[in-house]
Design a protein around this motif. Structure first.
Motif, short mmCIF file in Angstrom:
data_model
loop_
_atom_site.label_atom_id
_atom_site.label_comp_id
_atom_site.label_asym_id
_atom_site.label_seq_id
_atom_site.Cartn_x
_atom_site.Cartn_y
_atom_site.Cartn_z
N GLU A 113 3.00 -7.35 0.98
CA GLU A 113 2.43 -7.05 2.32
C GLU A 113 1.27 -8.01 2.74
O GLU A 113 1.19 -8.32 3.72
N PHE A 114 0.55 -8.31 1.61
CA PHE A 114 -0.83 -8.95 1.67
C PHE A 114 -0.35 -10.47 2.23
O PHE A 114 -0.99 -10.87 3.36
N ILE A 115 0.61 -11.18 1.64
CA ILE A 115 0.84 -12.39 1.93
C ILE A 115 1.68 -12.55 3.45
O ILE A 115 1.35 -13.35 4.17
N ARG A 116 2.24 -11.35 3.71
CA ARG A 116 2.96 -11.32 4.73
C ARG A 116 1.86 -11.31 6.03
O ARG A 116 1.99 -11.89 7.17
N ASN A 117 0.73 -10.70 5.66
CA ASN A 117 -0.43 -10.55 6.74
C ASN A 117 -1.46 -11.64 6.31
O ASN A 117 -2.56 -11.36 6.76
N ASP A 118 -1.07 -12.80 6.08
CA ASP A 118 -1.90 -14.00 5.76
C ASP A 118 -3.15 -13.72 4.86
O ASP A 118 -3.98 -14.08 5.19
N VAL A 119 -3.02 -12.83 3.81
CA VAL A 119 -4.14 -12.79 3.01
C VAL A 119 -3.72 -13.20 1.72
O VAL A 119 -2.74 -13.19 1.08
N LEU A 120 -4.49 -14.38 1.15
CA LEU A 120 -4.30 -15.05 0.06
C LEU A 120 -4.77 -14.15 -1.11
O LEU A 120 -5.58 -13.38 -1.17
N VAL A 121 -3.75 -13.94 -1.99
CA VAL A 121 -3.60 -13.28 -3.21
C VAL A 121 -3.85 -14.04 -4.51
O VAL A 121 -3.41 -15.08 -4.81
N VAL A 122 -5.02 -13.53 -5.25
CA VAL A 122 -5.08 -13.92 -6.59
C VAL A 122 -4.97 -12.88 -7.67
O VAL A 122 -5.21 -11.65 -7.44
N GLN A 123 -4.48 -13.25 -8.66
CA GLN A 123 -4.11 -12.25 -9.57
C GLN A 123 -4.42 -12.67 -11.14
O GLN A 123 -4.48 -13.64 -11.33
N THR A 124 -4.59 -11.56 -11.79
CA THR A 124 -4.83 -11.67 -13.35
C THR A 124 -3.90 -10.53 -13.95
O THR A 124 -3.37 -9.68 -13.51
N GLY A 125 -4.00 -10.84 -15.21
CA GLY A 125 -3.40 -9.64 -16.39
C GLY A 125 -1.88 -9.48 -15.88
O GLY A 125 -1.29 -10.24 -15.80
N CYS A 126 -1.64 -7.91 -16.12
CA CYS A 126 -0.13 -7.44 -15.88
C CYS A 126 0.10 -7.66 -14.59
O CYS A 126 1.31 -7.68 -14.13
N GLY A 127 -0.88 -7.62 -13.51
CA GLY A 127 -0.31 -7.66 -12.33
C GLY A 127 0.17 -8.86 -11.97
O GLY A 127 1.28 -9.32 -11.14
N ALA A 128 -0.56 -10.02 -12.42
CA ALA A 128 0.04 -11.41 -12.39
C ALA A 128 1.39 -11.70 -12.86
O ALA A 128 2.17 -12.28 -12.49
N LEU A 129 1.53 -10.90 -14.07
CA LEU A 129 2.83 -10.88 -14.75
C LEU A 129 4.00 -10.37 -13.98
O LEU A 129 5.17 -10.79 -13.96
N SER A 130 3.58 -9.37 -13.35
CA SER A 130 4.76 -8.77 -12.41
C SER A 130 5.04 -9.55 -11.26
O SER A 130 6.16 -9.86 -10.91
N SER A 131 4.07 -10.29 -10.70
CA SER A 131 4.51 -11.24 -9.51
C SER A 131 5.45 -12.33 -10.33
O SER A 131 6.17 -12.85 -9.60
N ALA A 132 5.08 -12.94 -11.24
CA ALA A 132 5.72 -13.78 -11.98
C ALA A 132 7.27 -13.43 -12.18
O ALA A 132 8.13 -14.54 -11.83
N LYS A 133 7.59 -12.25 -12.36
CA LYS A 133 8.91 -11.82 -12.76
C LYS A 133 9.74 -11.76 -11.24
O LYS A 133 10.98 -11.91 -11.40
N TYR A 134 9.01 -11.66 -10.18
CA TYR A 134 9.54 -11.47 -9.05
C TYR A 134 9.58 -12.98 -7.99
O TYR A 134 9.82 -12.87 -7.07
N GLY A 135 9.19 -14.12 -8.79
CA GLY A 135 9.29 -15.14 -8.14
C GLY A 135 8.01 -15.49 -7.23
O GLY A 135 7.89 -16.55 -6.31
N LEU A 136 6.96 -14.59 -7.22
CA LEU A 136 5.84 -14.83 -6.30
C LEU A 136 4.63 -15.61 -6.41
O LEU A 136 4.09 -16.31 -5.61
N LEU A 137 4.86 -16.14 -7.68
CA LEU A 137 4.10 -17.19 -8.13
C LEU A 137 4.89 -18.79 -7.97
O LEU A 137 4.53 -19.45 -8.71
N THR A 138 5.56 -18.82 -7.25
CA THR A 138 6.26 -20.07 -6.73
C THR A 138 5.78 -20.62 -5.20
O THR A 138 5.58 -19.60 -4.63
N PRO A 139 5.63 -21.77 -5.14
CA PRO A 139 5.44 -22.42 -3.94
C PRO A 139 6.26 -21.89 -2.78
O PRO A 139 6.03 -21.96 -1.46
N GLU A 140 7.55 -21.91 -3.05
CA GLU A 140 8.63 -21.72 -2.19
C GLU A 140 8.60 -20.43 -1.70
O GLU A 140 9.17 -20.29 -0.50
N ILE A 141 7.90 -19.33 -2.27
CA ILE A 141 7.98 -18.03 -1.77
C ILE A 141 7.15 -18.06 -0.29
O ILE A 141 7.37 -17.07 0.51
N ALA A 142 6.33 -18.89 -0.35
CA ALA A 142 5.39 -18.77 0.90
C ALA A 142 6.25 -19.22 1.99
O ALA A 142 6.06 -18.80 3.20
#
Ligand code: XCC
Length: 659
Positions: free
Chosen positions: A456-485
Motif C-alpha cells: 500500500e505504501f509503495i502504491r502511494n509513492d511512499v519509499l519504504v525502508v526495512q529491517t529485521g523479519c519485516g525485511a525478510l518478509s518482503s524478500a520472500k515476496y519479491g518486494l526487494l527487487t527493482p522490478e517490483i517498482a
C-alpha cells in the motif's frame, strides 16, 4: 483450516506438520489463548504479595499500586529488557574489536577502515598518521566506556539534529550510560519505588534512547568496521534455498561474529572436500532472523525465512545443523530437532537450550570453532532421511547502508541526501516509512500485515525502508527487487526507482540496524527543506507484527526521536486508558512522536498516510497528487509486455492508450 500464512512455503510446511502431528508456534498459539489479563498489562508481578490482577475499575494492588503505575512499570520493563538485549549485543562487538586491535583474535580484521575513521571522528579520536589498529583500540575502548558511563551524555546524542538534542535535554531524557539506564529502570520499577506513571515512562524513553543512540548504534558501527559496510548485493529468500544434494547449515540468531566466520569456513576447499567425502555435493549455508540479515547483506548468504519459519525449516528434514547464538531462538527447536537428524548447536554463554549441543564461541579461536561446526554438519549428512523442501524462493537485493544511500543519490563526488529531500519536496515521493520487526502468530496471518502495508505504501509513492523479519518478509515476496517498482510503485516512486535502479523497498539490515534509519532521518533533517528536526519529516515507523521486547524498545526510541510509531496488535497498556492515551497524545505534545497500537492493517495505512500528509502540509509542501508525475517510458513497456502475455494483439507503438 484458516489461512495461517501468506507464504506458500510456510503453508506447505504447516500442512505437513498437521499430517505428521507436529506442533508449531502456529498450532500452540491456536491451542493456548493469550492470558487476557497479562496481555493488556493488567497484572503486576513485581513482588510476592502478588501477582495482583487489577481487573475491576479503581482496584489497586496489595501495595496500593494503581493500574496506571502497573501498566507503566510493565511497559518500562519491556523497554529495559529490549534495550539490554540490543546493547549487550553491541558490547560483544566492542569486545571483539578490542581483541582484534590487541592481536588476540587473529581470524578477524578491520574490513572497513573508512568507517573506522568516521566512527573515530564521532568519538573525537585522532586519526591522522595513526595505525589502523591503534585507532581501532581507541574506538573499542571508548565504545565499552559508553556502557559504564557515569557522567554526561552518550557520545552519539550529538549525532541527532540539534533541535532534537535540546528537546531531550529539556525533558531530562538525554541518555547517560547504557547500562545505567537499564539498571535505573529495573530499580525504579521495583516494588515501592517510582509510582508516577508519567515519570516512569519518561525514564523508559531515556532507556530506549540509550539503546537507539547507544548500544544498537554502536553495534551497527562496530559490525560495519569488522565485517564491512553493506552495499547492495543479490541473494535469495525462502525455504527453497535449501539444497537437496548439499549439506544444509543454518545460522540463526543475531550476532555476526560466528556466522561470518562460518560463511568463510564453508567456502574453504578443505571443508568442501570434507562435505564431498560424506556424499554431499557441497555445503549450502542459509540464515534465519537477524543473523540471516547480517550475512545476507554482507556476503550474500540466502535466507530460509523469518522468525516463524525456524521450526518449519527443521521439518523439511533437510537441515544437517542449525547453529544459534542469541535472541529469537525458540526453545521448541530442541525437541523438534531430536525428531530429525538435525543437530541444534548453541554457542553463546548467554543462551543455552536444554537438549541442544553447546559449543561455546570464543572469538580468540573463531575459525577453529567455525570449522568444527561445519564438520559436524557434514558428518550429519549421511543420516539425512526423507526431505520436504518447498520449491519457493525469490530474488532479493539487500544491503542499503546509509553510506551507500549517500553514494547512490549523488555518486562518489556528490554523495548527498539532497535528491531524496527534493523528491519529497516536489511530491514525487509522498514520504518515507520504516516497516520493521517480528512475526507474531497471534496478531495476524503470518506476513500478511508486513506485505499489505508495504504494498500500500509503495502504491502511494511512499519509499519504504526495512529491517529485521519485516525485511525478510518482503524478500520472500519479491518486494526487494527493482522490478517490483514497475508493477506496483506509484508513478513518482517508480520514476525514482528507475532513475536510481533501486527497489521501492530498501533492505537496511538487522534489528540493531534500525539505527541506520535514525542516521538517515538525521541527515534528511539537516539537509534542509524538510524542517530542522526528525519530527518535521513526512514519515512513519511501523512494527505491524511485533512480538519481542526489543521491538518495544525500538518503537520507543523512534517515538523519542520524533517519529509517529505504530505497533500492530493489542496494546500492552490497554488496561489503562490513561496510559494508552498518554503514550500517544502526551508524548506527541512533548516529543513530536507518538506511540500507538493499532490492530487493523488498513487503519495502520490510513493513519500513516494522514500523518504523512499532515507533515507535508505543516512544511508548506504541495499536497500529494498521484497524477502530478506522469508514467515513465518503462510503464508503457510494462503495459506492452502484459498485453503480449495476455495474448492481446498489440504493437509497442500503440500501448500508450492501452488499458
Ligand atoms: Fe526477532 Fe531480529 Fe523480531 Fe525478528 S524482528 S523476531 S526481534 S529477529 Ni528483530
Amino acid at each position: 483450516m484458516a489461512q495461517k500464512s501468506i507464504d506458500p512455503a510456510v503453508s506447505a510446511m504447516l500442512e505437513l506438520s498437521e499430517q505428521e502431528g507436529l506442533e508449531t508456534a502456529f498450532s500452540r498459539a491456536e491451542a493456548m489463548k493469550p492470558c487476557p489479563i497479562g496481555h493488556i498489562g493488567q497484572c503486576c508481578k513485581i513482588c510476592h504479595m502478588g501477582p495482583c490482577r487489577l481487573t475491576k475499575p479503581g482496584q489497586t494492588g496489595v501495595c496500593g499500586a494503581t493500574i496506571e503505575t502497573v501498566t507503566a512499570r510493565n511497559l518500562a520493563r519491556m523497554i529495559a529488557a529490549g534495550a539490554a538485549a540490543h546493547s549487550d549485543h553491541g558490547r560483544d562487538l566492542a569486545m571483539t574489536l578490542l581483541a582484534v586491535a590487541d592481536g588476540e583474535a587473529p581470524d578477524y580484521f578491520i574490513r572497513d577502515e573508512g568507517k573506522l575513521r568516521s566512527v573515530a571522528g564521532y568519538m573525537g579520536i585522532a586519526v591522522e598518521k595513526r595505525e589502523t589498529l591503534d585507532i581501532a583500540r581507541d574506538v573499542a575502548t571508548m565504545a565499552l566506556a559508553e556502557f559504564g558511563r557515569q557522567k554526561g551524555e552518550l557520545m552519539y546524542v550529538k549525532r541527532a539534529p540539534q533541535k532534537r538534542q535540546e528537546i531531550w535535554r529539556e525533558l531530562g531524557i538525554a541518555p547517560r550510560g547504557i547500562d545505567r539506564e537499564v539498571v535505573e529502570i529495573m530499580h525504579r520499577t521495583h516494588v515501592g519505588n517510582d509510582q508516577d506513571y508519567d515519570h516512569i515512562l519518561m525514564g523508559g524513553l531515556r532507556c530506549a534512547l540509550a539503546d537507539g543512540w547507544g548500544g544498537s548504534m554502536l553495534a551497527t558501527d562496530l559490525t560495519d568496521i569488522l565485517f564491512g559496510t553493506p552495499s547492495p548485493l543479490e541473494t535469495k529468500a525462502n525455504l527453497g534455498v535449501l539444497a537437496s544434494d548439499e549439506v544444509n547449515l543454518i545460522v540463526h540468531g543475531h550476532e555476526p561474529t560466528l556466522s561470518e566466520m562460518i560463511a568463510f569456513a564453508t567456502q574453504l576447499p578443505e571443508m568442501i572436500e570434507y562435505a564431498k567425502s560424506k556424499g554431499a555435493k557441497g555445503i549450502n549455508l542459509a540464515g534465519i532472523c537477524c543473523t540471516a540479515n547480517e550475512v545476507l547483506m554482507r556476503v550474500g548468504v540466502g535466507t530460509v525465512g523469518n522468525f516463524l519459519s525456524q521450526e518449519l525449516a527443521v521439518m523439511t528434514g533437510a537441515i544437517e545443523l542449525m547453529v544459534v547464538d542469541i535472541q529469537c531462538i525458540m526453545e521448541a527447536l530442541a525437541p523438534l530437532a531430536q525428531r530429525y537428524h538435525t543437530q541444534l548447536v548453541t554457542t553463546s554463554p548467554k543462551a543455552k537450550i536444554e537438549g541442544a549441543t553447546h559449543i561455546q564461541f570464543d572469538e580468540h579461536r573463531a575459525m577453529e570453532i567455525a570449522k568444527q561446526i561445519v564438520r559436524m554438519a557434514c558428518d550429519n549428512f549421511p543420516k539425512r532421511g526423507q526431505t520436504h523442501i518447498p520449491q519457493f524462493k525469490s530474488n532479493m537485493v539487500a544491503g542499503f547502508s546509509h553510506e551507500y544511500a549517500n553514494y547512490m543519490l549523488g555518486g562518489f563526488y556528490r554523495g548527498s541526501f539532497r535528491p531524496l529531500n527534493d523528491a519529497i519536496m516536489t511530491g514525487r515521493l509522498r514520504g518515507v516509512a520504516g516497516i520493521v520487526g517480528c512475526n507474531n502468530p497471534r496478531s495476524c496471518t503470518h506476513d500478511e500485515y508486513h506485505d499489505h502495508i508495504t504494498r500500500e505504501f509503495i502504491r502511494n509513492d511512499v519509499l519504504v525502508v526495512q529491517t529485521g523479519c519485516g525485511a525478510l518478509s518482503s524478500a520472500k515476496y519479491g518486494l526487494l527487487t527493482p522490478e517490483i517498482a514497475l508493477r506496483e510503485a506509484g508513478p513518482g516512486l517508480r520514476e525514482i526507482c528507475e532513475t536510481l535502479g533501486i527497489p521501492p523497498v530498501l533492505h537496511l539490515g538487522s534489528c540493531v540496524d534500525n539505527t541506520r534509519i535514525l542516521t538517515v532521518l538525521s541527515q534528511m533533517a539537516s539537509e534542509g527543506g524538510l524542517g530542522t528536526d526528525i519530527s518535521d519529516i513526512p514519515g512513519v515507523g511501523i512494527a505491524p507484527e511485533w512480538m519481542s521486547e526489543k521491538a518495544i524498545s525500538i518503537g520507543c526510541y523512534f517515538v523519542a526521536s520524533g517519529v509517529y510509531t505504530i505497533m500492530g496488535g493489542t496494546s500492552p497498556v490497554k488496561a489503562s486508558p490513561v496510559v494508552d492515551e498518554y503514550i500517544s497524545k502526551v508524548w506527541e505534545g512533548r516529543l513530536g512522536g507518538k506511540f500507538e497500537f493499532i490492530e487493523d492493517d488498513d487503519e495502520i495505512v490510513a493513519r500513516s498516510l494522514a500523518h504523512i500528509d499532515a507533515k507535508r502540509k505543516a512544511l508548506g509542501l504541495p499536497e500529494y497528487d498521484p497524477h502530478r508525475h506522469g508514467a515513465s517510458g518503462d510503464a508503457m513497456m510494462m503495459q506492452y509486455l502484459e498485453a503480449v502475455e495476455a495474448g492481446k494483439p498489440v504493437s509497442l507503438y500503440s500501448t500508450a492508450g492501452l488499458k
